[in-house]
Design a protein around this motif. Structure first.
Motif, short mmCIF file in Angstrom:
data_model
loop_
_atom_site.label_atom_id
_atom_site.label_comp_id
_atom_site.label_asym_id
_atom_site.label_seq_id
_atom_site.Cartn_x
_atom_site.Cartn_y
_atom_site.Cartn_z
N SER A 39 -19.27 17.64 -33.79
CA SER A 39 -20.21 16.76 -33.65
C SER A 39 -21.50 17.04 -34.23
CB SER A 39 -20.31 16.03 -32.10
OG SER A 39 -18.98 15.39 -32.05
N PHE A 71 -12.46 13.63 -35.05
CA PHE A 71 -13.51 14.75 -34.69
C PHE A 71 -12.46 15.69 -33.88
CE2 PHE A 71 -16.73 11.71 -35.71
CZ PHE A 71 -17.73 12.45 -35.86
N VAL A 121 -13.41 15.96 -41.20
CA VAL A 121 -13.37 14.98 -40.37
C VAL A 121 -12.90 13.66 -41.04
CG1 VAL A 121 -14.74 13.50 -38.78
CG2 VAL A 121 -14.83 16.10 -38.65
#
Length: 280
Positions: free
Chosen positions: A33, A18, A12
């Motif tokens: 996430s 993301f 990331v």
């Protein structure tokens, strides 16, 4: 610290996205996430800002540790797999461009070897992580002194050769007629920064940066006057331009063989041929 979470964080941070990390890693964006949230919960620190996606000061510090940690994990996995696997019939040899010389060419068998030319900085990791069975890396060193290599994994290092150094100058250079030259005499000179090929002594005063692994291209740039290059004497003398031997400081071009430990079969045979009669 879960290495899967750490790999997600590094990806990331590298992509600043993301969704991009999810595509590269084969996860859903929600899973990425969750990975980041779990890692932040474990460390009790925010590691990434979300808009824009960028590492926080804590994240920057973690990135400094993450690369070596993940590399050592990959190296450990490769080391165990080598022990468990049967001796391969083929050998993959990583070599930095200036390590590809007469000694290597004479040692290569007619069949069974894949030669992979890589920038010097990439060779140790290629051997440590199992991408290559052996590695040849080069650089400047005091006579009989070892090279300074990154600590990527426990690798066996054996000297494979030492030779003189020379500075490659263009025709008409004020020092072209000298029998030898000191680096101190070239303090104000402009050099070519070629991390993928050249010996990394003078990048701070580079006039041109060459990003590639073609030795002939580096020599052509030096001969055309775009900057000086410090090279093994045999390479400099074979190029266009003027090769002047280096007299001081007292350095040599040293080549070292890297291996992951005990070798068997074709890898052991090639390693023996590469290091026969080599310096300590």
């Amino acid at each position: 610290m879960d290495p899967h979470l750490l790999r997600t964080f590094v990806t990331v941070a590298r992509l600043a996205s993301f969704s991009g990390a999810a595509r590269e890693l084969g996860y859903t964006q929600s899973a990425v996430s969750q990975h980041i949230a779990a890692l932040e919960g474990d460390l009790r620190a925010e590691l990434l800002t979300r808009r824009p996606v960028a590492p926080t000061p804590a994240g920057v510090r973690l990135l400094e540790h993450a690369g070596p940690l993940l590399l050592r994990l990959d190296a450990a996995r490769a080391d165990v797999l080598r022990l468990a696997a049967a001796p391969p019939g083929r050998v993959t040899l990583a070599a930095s461009p200036l390590a590809v010389g007469p000694r290597l060419l004479a040692a290569l068998p007619a069949t069974g070897v894949t030669l992979r030319v890589l920038p010097p900085a990439e060779v140790p990791a290629a051997v440590a992580t199992g991408g290559c069975d052996l590695g040849l890396v080069d650089g400047p060193a005091a006579p009989s002194d070892p090279l300074r290599l990154p600590d990527v994994a426990p690798l066996t290092v054996t000297g494979a050769g030492e030779e003189e150094l020379a500075v490659l100058l263009p025709d008409g250079h004020p020092f072209a007629g000298r029998a030898a030259v000191r680096l101190d005499d070239l303090t104000d000179a402009r050099w070519i920064d070629a991390p993928g090929v050249g010996l990394p002594l003078t990048a701070a005063r580079a006039s041109v940066r060459y990003e590639g692994t073609d030795v002939h291209a580096l020599c052509a740039l030096a001969a055309a006057g775009h900057g000086l290059a410090l090279l093994p004497r045999r390479v400099a003398e074979a190029a266009a331009g003027i090769a002047v031997p280096l007299s001081a400081p007292r350095l040599v071009h040293r080549t070292e063989l890297l291996s992951p430990g005990a070798l068997t079969g074709a890898a052991a045979a090639l390693a023996a041929r590469l290091t026969a009669g080599s310096p300590v």
